[in-house]
Scaffold this active site. Structure first.
Site, PDB file in Angstrom:
ATOM      1  N   LEU A 153       0.850  -1.195   0.000  1.00 38.08           N
ATOM      2  CA  LEU A 153       0.000   0.000   0.000  1.00 38.08           C
ATOM      3  C   LEU A 153       0.884   1.243   0.000  1.00 38.08           C
ATOM      4  O   LEU A 153       1.666   1.463   0.923  1.00 38.08           O
ATOM      5  CB  LEU A 153      -0.913   0.002   1.226  1.00 38.08           C
ATOM      6  CG  LEU A 153      -1.728  -1.282   1.452  1.00 38.08           C
ATOM      7  CD1 LEU A 153      -2.677  -1.093   2.625  1.00 38.08           C
ATOM      8  CD2 LEU A 153      -2.481  -1.678   0.191  1.00 38.08           C
ATOM      9  N   GLY A 209      -0.830   6.763  -0.209  1.00 39.79           N
ATOM     10  CA  GLY A 209      -1.005   7.900   0.696  1.00 39.79           C
ATOM     11  C   GLY A 209      -0.228   9.137   0.283  1.00 39.79           C
ATOM     12  O   GLY A 209       0.730   9.062  -0.479  1.00 39.79           O
ATOM     13  N   ARG A 214       3.171  15.045   5.766  1.00 32.46           N
ATOM     14  CA  ARG A 214       4.123  15.496   6.783  1.00 32.46           C
ATOM     15  C   ARG A 214       5.571  15.549   6.291  1.00 32.46           C
ATOM     16  O   ARG A 214       6.443  16.101   6.944  1.00 32.46           O
ATOM     17  CB  ARG A 214       4.020  14.601   8.033  1.00 32.46           C
ATOM     18  CG  ARG A 214       2.825  14.972   8.909  1.00 32.46           C
ATOM     19  CD  ARG A 214       2.609  13.963  10.005  1.00 32.46           C
ATOM     20  NE  ARG A 214       2.036  12.715   9.476  1.00 32.46           N
ATOM     21  CZ  ARG A 214       1.906  11.595  10.178  1.00 32.46           C
ATOM     22  NH1 ARG A 214       2.319  11.547  11.426  1.00 32.46           N
ATOM     23  NH2 ARG A 214       1.370  10.519   9.625  1.00 32.46           N
ATOM     24  N   LYS A 261       5.924  10.646  -0.761  1.00 36.87           N
ATOM     25  CA  LYS A 261       6.654  10.102   0.390  1.00 36.87           C
ATOM     26  C   LYS A 261       7.461   8.857   0.051  1.00 36.87           C
ATOM     27  O   LYS A 261       8.645   8.758   0.402  1.00 36.87           O
ATOM     28  CB  LYS A 261       5.677   9.784   1.525  1.00 36.87           C
ATOM     29  CG  LYS A 261       6.355   9.157   2.717  1.00 36.87           C
ATOM     30  CD  LYS A 261       5.471   9.110   3.937  1.00 36.87           C
ATOM     31  CE  LYS A 261       4.640   7.862   3.973  1.00 36.87           C
ATOM     32  NZ  LYS A 261       3.916   7.746   5.266  1.00 36.87           N
ATOM     33  N   GLN A 288      -5.223   3.630  -7.122  1.00 40.52           N
ATOM     34  CA  GLN A 288      -6.331   3.931  -6.227  1.00 40.52           C
ATOM     35  C   GLN A 288      -6.614   5.418  -6.432  1.00 40.52           C
ATOM     36  O   GLN A 288      -5.853   6.267  -5.983  1.00 40.52           O
ATOM     37  CB  GLN A 288      -5.932   3.641  -4.771  1.00 40.52           C
ATOM     38  CG  GLN A 288      -7.088   3.809  -3.809  1.00 40.52           C
ATOM     39  CD  GLN A 288      -6.641   3.785  -2.353  1.00 40.52           C
ATOM     40  OE1 GLN A 288      -5.497   4.093  -2.027  1.00 40.52           O
ATOM     41  NE2 GLN A 288      -7.553   3.444  -1.466  1.00 40.52           N
ATOM     42  N   THR A 295      -7.249   1.799   3.951  1.00 41.18           N
ATOM     43  CA  THR A 295      -6.366   0.665   3.621  1.00 41.18           C
ATOM     44  C   THR A 295      -7.148  -0.514   3.036  1.00 41.18           C
ATOM     45  O   THR A 295      -6.654  -1.214   2.156  1.00 41.18           O
ATOM     46  CB  THR A 295      -5.593   0.195   4.871  1.00 41.18           C
ATOM     47  OG1 THR A 295      -6.516   0.006   5.954  1.00 41.18           O
ATOM     48  CG2 THR A 295      -4.555   1.217   5.315  1.00 41.18           C
ATOM     49  N   GLU A 314      -8.672   0.727  15.721  1.00 43.87           N
ATOM     50  CA  GLU A 314      -7.859   1.909  15.420  1.00 43.87           C
ATOM     51  C   GLU A 314      -7.852   2.852  16.617  1.00 43.87           C
ATOM     52  O   GLU A 314      -8.845   2.948  17.349  1.00 43.87           O
ATOM     53  CB  GLU A 314      -8.406   2.615  14.176  1.00 43.87           C
ATOM     54  CG  GLU A 314      -8.196   1.833  12.904  1.00 43.87           C
ATOM     55  CD  GLU A 314      -6.736   1.407  12.696  1.00 43.87           C
ATOM     56  OE1 GLU A 314      -5.854   2.284  12.659  1.00 43.87           O
ATOM     57  OE2 GLU A 314      -6.486   0.183  12.610  1.00 43.87           O
ATOM     58  N   ASN A 342       7.117   9.012   8.335  1.00 45.84           N
ATOM     59  CA  ASN A 342       6.098  10.019   8.075  1.00 45.84           C
ATOM     60  C   ASN A 342       6.666  11.411   7.860  1.00 45.84           C
ATOM     61  O   ASN A 342       6.010  12.267   7.285  1.00 45.84           O
ATOM     62  CB  ASN A 342       5.116  10.085   9.254  1.00 45.84           C
ATOM     63  CG  ASN A 342       4.350   8.784   9.394  1.00 45.84           C
ATOM     64  OD1 ASN A 342       3.826   8.256   8.417  1.00 45.84           O
ATOM     65  ND2 ASN A 342       4.324   8.248  10.596  1.00 45.84           N
ATOM     66  N   LYS A 351      37.654  12.439 -18.616  1.00 41.41           N
ATOM     67  CA  LYS A 351      36.252  12.316 -19.024  1.00 41.41           C
ATOM     68  C   LYS A 351      36.169  11.529 -20.316  1.00 41.41           C
ATOM     69  O   LYS A 351      36.884  11.848 -21.266  1.00 41.41           O
ATOM     70  CB  LYS A 351      35.640  13.707 -19.232  1.00 41.41           C
ATOM     71  CG  LYS A 351      34.161  13.663 -19.552  1.00 41.41           C
ATOM     72  CD  LYS A 351      33.720  14.755 -20.506  1.00 41.41           C
ATOM     73  CE  LYS A 351      33.998  14.367 -21.934  1.00 41.41           C
ATOM     74  NZ  LYS A 351      33.518  15.316 -22.935  1.00 41.41           N
TER      75      LYS A 351
HETATM   76  C1  UD1 Z   1      -2.600   1.710   9.688  1.00 45.02           C
HETATM   77  C2  UD1 Z   1      -3.467   0.647  10.346  1.00 45.02           C
HETATM   78  C3  UD1 Z   1      -3.117   0.576  11.826  1.00 45.02           C
HETATM   79  C4  UD1 Z   1      -1.649   0.307  12.020  1.00 45.02           C
HETATM   80  C5  UD1 Z   1      -0.819   1.339  11.253  1.00 45.02           C
HETATM   81  C6  UD1 Z   1       0.617   0.950  11.279  1.00 45.02           C
HETATM   82  C7  UD1 Z   1      -5.582   0.545   9.147  1.00 45.02           C
HETATM   83  C8  UD1 Z   1      -6.984   0.978   9.130  1.00 45.02           C
HETATM   84  N1  UD1 Z   1      -4.851   0.962  10.162  1.00 45.02           N
HETATM   85  O1  UD1 Z   1      -3.002   2.935  10.261  1.00 45.02           O
HETATM   86  O2  UD1 Z   1      -3.872  -0.443  12.455  1.00 45.02           O
HETATM   87  O3  UD1 Z   1      -1.315   0.358  13.382  1.00 45.02           O
HETATM   88  O4  UD1 Z   1      -1.234   1.417   9.869  1.00 45.02           O
HETATM   89  O5  UD1 Z   1       1.407   1.962  10.710  1.00 45.02           O
HETATM   90  O6  UD1 Z   1      -5.164  -0.184   8.283  1.00 45.02           O
HETATM   91  N2  UD1 Z   1      -2.994   3.796   2.110  1.00 45.02           N
HETATM   92  C9  UD1 Z   1      -3.374   3.684   0.806  1.00 45.02           C
HETATM   93  N3  UD1 Z   1      -4.639   4.058   0.474  1.00 45.02           N
HETATM   94  C10 UD1 Z   1      -5.515   4.538   1.387  1.00 45.02           C
HETATM   95  C11 UD1 Z   1      -5.102   4.649   2.713  1.00 45.02           C
HETATM   96  C12 UD1 Z   1      -3.831   4.263   3.058  1.00 45.02           C
HETATM   97  O7  UD1 Z   1      -2.609   3.251  -0.050  1.00 45.02           O
HETATM   98  O8  UD1 Z   1      -6.644   4.845   0.989  1.00 45.02           O
HETATM   99  C13 UD1 Z   1      -1.627   3.387   2.464  1.00 45.02           C
HETATM  100  C14 UD1 Z   1      -0.789   4.552   2.964  1.00 45.02           C
HETATM  101  O9  UD1 Z   1      -0.085   5.146   1.913  1.00 45.02           O
HETATM  102  C15 UD1 Z   1       0.124   3.890   3.966  1.00 45.02           C
HETATM  103  C16 UD1 Z   1      -0.679   2.682   4.469  1.00 45.02           C
HETATM  104  O10 UD1 Z   1      -1.708   2.481   3.530  1.00 45.02           O
HETATM  105  O11 UD1 Z   1       1.291   3.402   3.346  1.00 45.02           O
HETATM  106  C17 UD1 Z   1      -1.248   2.900   5.868  1.00 45.02           C
HETATM  107  O12 UD1 Z   1      -2.145   3.978   5.812  1.00 45.02           O
HETATM  108  P1  UD1 Z   1      -2.238   5.048   6.962  1.00 45.02           P
HETATM  109  O13 UD1 Z   1      -3.248   6.029   6.600  1.00 45.02           O
HETATM  110  O14 UD1 Z   1      -0.887   5.548   7.281  1.00 45.02           O
HETATM  111  O15 UD1 Z   1      -2.789   4.138   8.129  1.00 45.02           O
HETATM  112  P2  UD1 Z   1      -2.607   4.377   9.657  1.00 45.02           P
HETATM  113  O16 UD1 Z   1      -3.612   5.336  10.108  1.00 45.02           O
HETATM  114  O17 UD1 Z   1      -1.200   4.660   9.997  1.00 45.02           O
HETATM  115 CA    CA Z   2       0.748   5.293   8.931  1.00 46.25          CA
END
Ligand code: UD1
Ligand code: CA
Length: 459
Positions: free
Chosen positions: A9, A12, A16, A23, A75, A81, A156, A229, A352
């Site tokens: 995944l 995002g 930050r 990122k 996406q 996620t 969460e 982050n 060079k």
């Molecule tokens: C997520 C987990 C949490 C865990 C944490 C660990 C969920 C709901 N929560 O939370 O339980 O403790 O990671 O770091 O899964 N992403 C996408 N598309 C989206 C949303 C997110 O690709 O629509 C990707 C983000 O780029 C990232 C990852 O998924 O790489 C995690 O997403 P993030 O929003 O950071 O989740 P957390 O709130 O940190």
């Molecule tokens: Ca995260």
């Protein structure tokens, strides 16, 4: 054994980071964050790697296209996620295990992921979550377990009650589960939570409530699941990785003098009994042979160095250096320089797009641009290969055994044939034949007693 299908995944925004660069393309030890995850998946030989991208799509796509065998999934809207995994649903096979990871955890070790998969399979679990125990679990999803220690759900942080917030065990975001179950429960996800997102973590609760067995595999070294982050975490993660990289080289027989002072990118290779002196930066696909002494202060990028080479206080880019050659101090090898064996490229010499043959010496203050130097050639101090006429670049050739005196300009295109000499101070515009002397400068004339006649200088 079931095959493993990996979904990373990485859609995002990473706000930050405060950056124009997405990122997951920020680098540690020379490799984008998401690249470290892809590297890991290549090592453990998963059957398929899909990366879900969204934010900064074009840039991330360009990088991932440079990685062989990576399937790119889009996406459009980032709805959580769970939603991100839904985008990759077509890649999920019923009889395969799916490993979900995030693109911003570059410190994850292959051994850990292999142990997670082994735990998952040996226990015949339906899903296994990589978890960790954090003194301060703020922000993370909390792991809820039952009396038999199986996981019943992940809550969460924002959705957790006070009691759940006391739980120290957290979800790393890395989950392994059976393909057919993931497909089935993805369809049942709802976004009725504080963030209004489809949470992948809700699949875990659904599995448990439908009688499936979910286990947690605890990672001891919590730095491994550190998500990046911001740029402070980027630097912290890089420091950790630098230590790992240098320790691995030391274990392979490389000596480091003051290792903290050198920076080595991830893909650099070094053979045994080579010493890295303080202050070196070794980048890209640099490969260094054995018995070399590199540094102090060598900055080397994408360069292949053979055995027993010395490189002091010099910059080398996209070049090749053969065995027993000495480079520097203060030499500059620009791209496409090919330096032979037992060669000396000395102080303030710039090379060079040139070949320097075995046994040749370019000891001081010279520019060797677009040239071909044969074997056992001596290039005196301050020689310039005049390669540019303002419009085009031309080639200079100096053949085997030739001797070019100090402060000579070789105006290209021009050839100094084998065994020929060029007199110091010459500006050579015509070829010098074999075994001949080329002289191209005004003859010296002395004006006798000139100083005495200049009355004003006499006093
Ligand atoms: C997520 C987990 C949490 C865990 C944490 C660990 C969920 C709901 N929560 O939370 O339980 O403790 O990671 O770091 O899964 N992403 C996408 N598309 C989206 C949303 C997110 O690709 O629509 C990707 C983000 O780029 C990232 C990852 O998924 O790489 C995690 O997403 P993030 O929003 O950071 O989740 P957390 O709130 O940190
Ligand atoms: Ca995260």
């Amino acid at each position: 054994m079931n095959k493993i299908n990996a979904i990373v995944l990485a859609a995002g925004a990473g706000t930050r980071m405060k950056s124009k660069t997405p990122k997951v393309l920020h680098k540690i030890s020379g490799v984008p964050l998401v690249g470290h995850v892809v590297d890991l998946l290549e090592v453990i030989k998963v059957a398929k790697i899909s990366v879900v991208i969204g934010h900064g799509r074009e840039q991330v796509e360009t990088y991932l296209q440079s990685r062989e065998g990576v399937n790119i999934v889009y996406q459009e809207q980032r709805l959580g996620t769970g939603h991100a995994v839904m985008m990759a649903k077509e890649t999920i096979k019923d009889d395969e295990d799916v490993l979900v990871l995030t693109g911003d955890t570059p410190l994850l070790r292959t051994e850990t992921v292999e142990a997670l998969i082994a735990h998952h399979r040996n226990g015949n679990y339906d899903a296994t979550v990589l978890t960790a125990s954090f003194a301060d679990p703020t922000g993370y999803g909390r792991i809820v377990r039952d009396a038999s220690h199986l996981i019943t759900g992940i809550v969460e942080h924002r959705d957790a009650n006070d009691e759940q917030r006391l739980i120290k065990e957290i979800n790393s975001g890395i989950i392994c589960m059976k393909g057919h179950l993931l497909t089935r429960f993805l369809d049942e996800l709802k976004n009725d939570n504080v963030q209004g997102e489809y949470y992948l973590t809700d699949v875990i609760g659904l599995l448990s409530s439908n009688g499936y067995r979910v286990s947690g595999y605890i990672v001891e070294d919590t730095t491994e699941i550190m998500g990046i982050n911001n740029r402070v975490q980027l630097a912290e993660a890089d420091a950790i990785l630098q230590t790992r990289i240098k320790v691995a080289h030391m274990e392979n027989g490389v000596t480091f003098i003051n290792p903290e002072s050198s920076y080595l990118e991830k893909y650099v290779r070094i053979d045994l009994d080579t010493t890295i002196e303080p202050g070196c930066v070794l980048r890209g696909r640099t490969v260094i042979g054995s018995d070399c002494v590199i540094g102090p202060n060598a900055d080397i990028t994408n360069t292949e160095i053979k055995d027993a080479v010395e490189v002091k206080n010099s910059t080398l880019l996209d070049s090749m250096v053969a065995s027993h050659t000495k480079i520097g101090p203060y030499a500059y090898l620009r791209p496409n320089s090919c330096i032979g064996e037992h060669v000396k490229i000395g102080d303030f010499v710039e090379v060079k797009n040139a070949v320097v043959g075995d046994g040749s010496k370019v000891s001081h203050l010279s520019y060797i641009g677009d040239g071909e130097i044969g074997k056992n050639v001596n290039i005196g101090c301050g020689v310039v290969f005049v390669n540019y006429d303002g419009k085009n670049k031309h080639k200079t050739t100096v053949k085997d055994g030739a001797f070019v005196g100090c402060n000579v300009n070789l105006v290209a295109p021009v050839t100094v044939e084998a065994g020929a000499y060029v007199a110091a101070g010459s500006t050579i515009t015509k070829d010098v034949p074999e075994m001949s002397l080329g002289v191209a400068r005004a003859k010296q004339s002395n004006i006798e007693k000139w100083v005495e006649k200049k009355v004003h200088l006499k006093k």
